[in-house]
Design a protein around this motif. Structure first.
Motif, PDB file in Angstrom:
ATOM      1  N   ASN A  17     -12.712  -8.952  -6.946  1.00  0.00           N
ATOM      2  CA  ASN A  17     -11.145  -9.053  -6.267  1.00  0.00           C
ATOM      3  C   ASN A  17     -10.740  -7.437  -5.775  1.00  0.00           C
ATOM      4  O   ASN A  17      -9.830  -7.407  -5.087  1.00  0.00           O
ATOM      5  N   PHE A  18     -10.340  -6.691  -6.770  1.00  0.00           N
ATOM      6  CA  PHE A  18      -9.713  -5.362  -7.255  1.00  0.00           C
ATOM      7  C   PHE A  18     -10.830  -4.747  -6.748  1.00  0.00           C
ATOM      8  O   PHE A  18     -10.307  -3.537  -5.570  1.00  0.00           O
ATOM      9  N   ALA A  19     -11.997  -5.174  -6.937  1.00  0.00           N
ATOM     10  CA  ALA A  19     -12.986  -3.434  -5.925  1.00  0.00           C
ATOM     11  C   ALA A  19     -12.925  -4.330  -4.179  1.00  0.00           C
ATOM     12  O   ALA A  19     -12.589  -3.022  -3.502  1.00  0.00           O
ATOM     13  N   PHE A  20     -12.695  -5.492  -4.079  1.00  0.00           N
ATOM     14  CA  PHE A  20     -12.571  -6.254  -2.448  1.00  0.00           C
ATOM     15  C   PHE A  20     -11.699  -5.411  -1.822  1.00  0.00           C
ATOM     16  O   PHE A  20     -11.656  -5.067  -0.581  1.00  0.00           O
ATOM     17  N   TYR A  21     -10.652  -5.685  -2.627  1.00  0.00           N
ATOM     18  CA  TYR A  21      -9.205  -4.699  -1.893  1.00  0.00           C
ATOM     19  C   TYR A  21      -9.070  -3.626  -1.729  1.00  0.00           C
ATOM     20  O   TYR A  21      -8.848  -3.145  -1.324  1.00  0.00           O
ATOM     21  N   GLY A  22      -9.481  -3.183  -2.960  1.00  0.00           N
ATOM     22  CA  GLY A  22      -9.326  -1.763  -2.513  1.00  0.00           C
ATOM     23  C   GLY A  22     -10.696  -1.578  -1.049  1.00  0.00           C
ATOM     24  O   GLY A  22      -9.715   0.138  -1.066  1.00  0.00           O
ATOM     25  N   MET A  23     -11.759  -1.904  -1.400  1.00  0.00           N
ATOM     26  CA  MET A  23     -12.717  -1.845   0.139  1.00  0.00           C
ATOM     27  C   MET A  23     -11.227  -1.874   1.120  1.00  0.00           C
ATOM     28  O   MET A  23     -11.828  -0.781   3.061  1.00  0.00           O
ATOM     29  N   VAL A  24     -11.297  -2.897   1.576  1.00  0.00           N
ATOM     30  CA  VAL A  24     -10.254  -2.915   2.458  1.00  0.00           C
ATOM     31  C   VAL A  24      -8.884  -2.379   2.879  1.00  0.00           C
ATOM     32  O   VAL A  24      -8.673  -1.480   3.661  1.00  0.00           O
ATOM     33  N   PHE A  25      -8.635  -1.848   1.923  1.00  0.00           N
ATOM     34  CA  PHE A  25      -7.625  -0.790   1.650  1.00  0.00           C
ATOM     35  C   PHE A  25      -8.001   0.751   2.053  1.00  0.00           C
ATOM     36  O   PHE A  25      -7.533   1.178   3.303  1.00  0.00           O
ATOM     37  N   THR A  26      -9.146   1.232   1.343  1.00  0.00           N
ATOM     38  CA  THR A  26      -9.893   2.466   2.120  1.00  0.00           C
ATOM     39  C   THR A  26     -10.910   2.239   3.228  1.00  0.00           C
ATOM     40  O   THR A  26     -10.026   3.120   4.437  1.00  0.00           O
ATOM     41  N   ALA A  27     -10.735   1.171   3.647  1.00  0.00           N
ATOM     42  CA  ALA A  27     -11.416   0.768   5.344  1.00  0.00           C
ATOM     43  C   ALA A  27      -9.785   1.274   5.915  1.00  0.00           C
ATOM     44  O   ALA A  27     -10.077   2.131   7.155  1.00  0.00           O
ATOM     45  N   SER A  28      -9.029   0.835   5.502  1.00  0.00           N
ATOM     46  CA  SER A  28      -7.725   0.830   6.919  1.00  0.00           C
ATOM     47  C   SER A  28      -7.734   2.019   6.832  1.00  0.00           C
ATOM     48  O   SER A  28      -7.310   2.244   8.168  1.00  0.00           O
ATOM     49  N   LEU A  29      -7.297   3.405   5.568  1.00  0.00           N
ATOM     50  CA  LEU A  29      -7.622   4.514   5.684  1.00  0.00           C
ATOM     51  C   LEU A  29      -8.006   4.782   6.842  1.00  0.00           C
ATOM     52  O   LEU A  29      -7.547   5.765   7.292  1.00  0.00           O
ATOM     53  N   GLU A  30      -8.720   4.492   6.381  1.00  0.00           N
ATOM     54  CA  GLU A  30     -10.402   5.803   6.858  1.00  0.00           C
ATOM     55  C   GLU A  30     -10.657   5.009   8.700  1.00  0.00           C
ATOM     56  O   GLU A  30     -10.261   5.458   9.209  1.00  0.00           O
ATOM     57  N   PHE A  31     -10.229   3.792   8.585  1.00  0.00           N
ATOM     58  CA  PHE A  31      -9.587   3.495  10.652  1.00  0.00           C
ATOM     59  C   PHE A  31      -8.395   4.137  11.266  1.00  0.00           C
ATOM     60  O   PHE A  31      -8.437   4.594  12.600  1.00  0.00           O
ATOM     61  N   SER A  32      -7.905   4.284  10.743  1.00  0.00           N
ATOM     62  CA  SER A  32      -6.228   4.665  10.606  1.00  0.00           C
ATOM     63  C   SER A  32      -6.801   6.235  11.047  1.00  0.00           C
ATOM     64  O   SER A  32      -5.599   6.562  11.807  1.00  0.00           O
ATOM     65  N   ASN A  33      -6.914   7.134   9.737  1.00  0.00           N
ATOM     66  CA  ASN A  33      -7.548   8.300  10.002  1.00  0.00           C
ATOM     67  C   ASN A  33      -7.956   8.676  11.713  1.00  0.00           C
ATOM     68  O   ASN A  33      -7.795   9.909  12.345  1.00  0.00           O
ATOM     69  N   SER A  34      -9.498   7.645  11.738  1.00  0.00           N
ATOM     70  CA  SER A  34     -10.046   8.519  12.778  1.00  0.00           C
ATOM     71  C   SER A  34      -9.290   7.534  13.831  1.00  0.00           C
ATOM     72  O   SER A  34      -9.602   8.301  15.254  1.00  0.00           O
ATOM     73  N   ALA A  35      -8.232   6.985  14.025  1.00  0.00           N
ATOM     74  CA  ALA A  35      -8.084   6.335  15.535  1.00  0.00           C
ATOM     75  C   ALA A  35      -6.659   8.118  16.093  1.00  0.00           C
ATOM     76  O   ALA A  35      -6.745   7.954  16.834  1.00  0.00           O
ATOM     77  N   VAL A  36      -6.281   8.320  14.479  1.00  0.00           N
ATOM     78  CA  VAL A  36      -5.383   9.213  14.670  1.00  0.00           C
ATOM     79  C   VAL A  36      -6.273  10.531  15.515  1.00  0.00           C
ATOM     80  O   VAL A  36      -5.742  11.518  16.443  1.00  0.00           O
TER      81      VAL A  36
END
Length: 51
Positions: A17-36
């Motif tokens: 669970n820690f690994a899965f939600y960590g990947m979701v969190f880092t992917a959301s940061l990456e997508f928000s950064n690429s949108a900017v």
């Protein structure tokens, strides 16, 4: 935990669970950064051919 196998399963589940939600969190940061940083419209390419 009272049972050793249940304790091991709980630890493994916690790690997954820690690994899965960590990947979701880092992917959301990456997508928000690429949108900017992404351009709002595609850059047009030159239509002339180079010789």
């Amino acid at each position: 935990m009272r049972s050793r196998p249940m304790g091991g399963a709980a630890v493994i589940g916690l790690l997954f669970n820690f690994a899965f939600y960590g990947m979701v969190f880092t992917a959301s940061l990456e997508f928000s950064n690429s949108a900017v940083t992404a351009p709002s419209a595609p850059v047009p390419r030159c239509s002339r051919r180079r010789r």
